[in-house]
Design an enzyme around this catalytic site. Structure first.
Site, short mmCIF file in Angstrom:
data_model
loop_
_atom_site.label_atom_id
_atom_site.label_comp_id
_atom_site.label_asym_id
_atom_site.label_seq_id
_atom_site.Cartn_x
_atom_site.Cartn_y
_atom_site.Cartn_z
CG PHE A 26 54.37 49.03 -0.25
CD1 PHE A 26 54.22 50.06 0.68
CD2 PHE A 26 53.92 47.97 0.62
CE1 PHE A 26 54.11 50.27 1.92
CE2 PHE A 26 53.17 48.18 1.84
CZ PHE A 26 53.16 49.34 2.45
CG HIS A 56 51.14 52.08 -6.13
ND1 HIS A 56 50.43 53.10 -5.42
CD2 HIS A 56 50.12 51.27 -6.55
CE1 HIS A 56 49.20 52.70 -5.44
NE2 HIS A 56 48.96 51.74 -6.22
CG HIS A 60 53.33 56.39 -6.69
ND1 HIS A 60 54.29 56.09 -5.99
CD2 HIS A 60 52.03 56.21 -5.72
CE1 HIS A 60 53.79 55.60 -4.79
NE2 HIS A 60 52.53 55.73 -4.68
CG ASP A 62 48.32 56.26 -3.66
OD1 ASP A 62 48.94 55.75 -4.42
OD2 ASP A 62 48.58 56.49 -2.55
CG HIS A 66 45.91 52.94 -3.54
ND1 HIS A 66 46.29 51.63 -3.79
CD2 HIS A 66 46.83 53.55 -2.66
CE1 HIS A 66 47.47 51.37 -3.09
NE2 HIS A 66 47.89 52.44 -2.28
CG HIS A 169 46.01 56.24 2.25
ND1 HIS A 169 47.20 55.72 2.78
CD2 HIS A 169 46.20 56.30 0.90
CE1 HIS A 169 48.26 55.65 1.87
NE2 HIS A 169 47.67 56.03 0.82
CD GLU A 181 51.72 57.30 -1.04
OE1 GLU A 181 50.78 57.33 -0.17
OE2 GLU A 181 51.84 56.41 -1.97
#
Length: 218
Positions: A26, A56, A60, A62, A66, A169, A181
């Site tokens: 990201f 991440h 992974h 979360d 996060h 989220h 994800e």
């Protein structure tokens, strides 16, 4: 659309992307980096590496930390949602948001507590995709109402890459759901499997890499 599979089906599917220096991250995240702290040679019997990465990177999980101030770290998160029966649902080419209509064909009274959605015909393991597909918050809400405890996706986020409000989220936060994800579901048919995707016990971290696999139900 999946191509027909010839020959015996596997009993185990590795749904984790490769992790190395070229693995996309990201924007703004710390990429994977590795160097050797020790190498086999005179006076040294072993190779020992040192790695630096965002938690991440790659497949992974979360943690609530996060996306929620004061939320639990991944090391303090219950492991149960990351292990057990799951359903893989195809919504290939759907987006930018996965709406309920895209997955309704695979929803029934036998829905397990874990749902993974495939959006790519081929997951781009070698490049960042700013147009990644994400969950519509209403879809997450509807899954939560049906008892789903974990959702997963083959993109880098359950929210759009440019989202600042992170509505999906926030929906999993309200329902105390968990998320996976960056899964690779290219070779996985729609259907039910056993999910095994345990995070590391990183006691202060906001996420953890996982080695995510699916196992055939017997």
């Amino acid at each position: 659309m999946s191509l027909p599979f010839s020959g015996p089906k596997p009993l185990l599917w590795d749904i984790s992307p490769p992790v190395h220096a070229a693995t996309p991250v990201f924007p703004g995240d710390t990429p994977y980096q590795q160097k050797w702290a020790a190498s086999i040679g005179p006076g040294c019997p072993v190779n020992v590496s040192e790695i630096t990465l965002s938690p991440h990177v790659g497949a992974h999980a979360d943690a609530p930390l996060h996306y929620s101030e004061g939320g639990a770290s991944i090391g303090d998160t219950d492991l149960a949602p990351f292990l057990g029966p799951c359903r893989v649902i195809h919504a290939i080419g759907c987006g930018p948001l996965i709406e309920w209509a895209h997955i309704a064909h695979a929803i029934d009274d036998t829905l397990p507590a874990r749902v993974l959605v495939r959006t790519y015909a081929r997951m781009p393991v070698d490049r960042w995709d700013p147009q990644l597909a994400a969950y519509a918050p209403a879809t997450v809400q509807a899954l939560a109402e049906r008892g789903v405890r974990l959702i997963g996706i083959d993109t880098a986020s359950i929210d759009p890459a440019d989202s600042k409000q992170l509505p999906s989220h926030m929906t999993i936060r309200r329902h105390d759901m968990r998320v996976l994800e960056n899964l690779v579901l290219d070779a996985v048919d729609e259907g039910d499997y056993e999910l095994i995707a345990l995070p590391l016990k990183l006691v202060t971290a906001d996420a953890s890499p996982v080695r995510a696999v699916l196992r055939a139900l017997r």
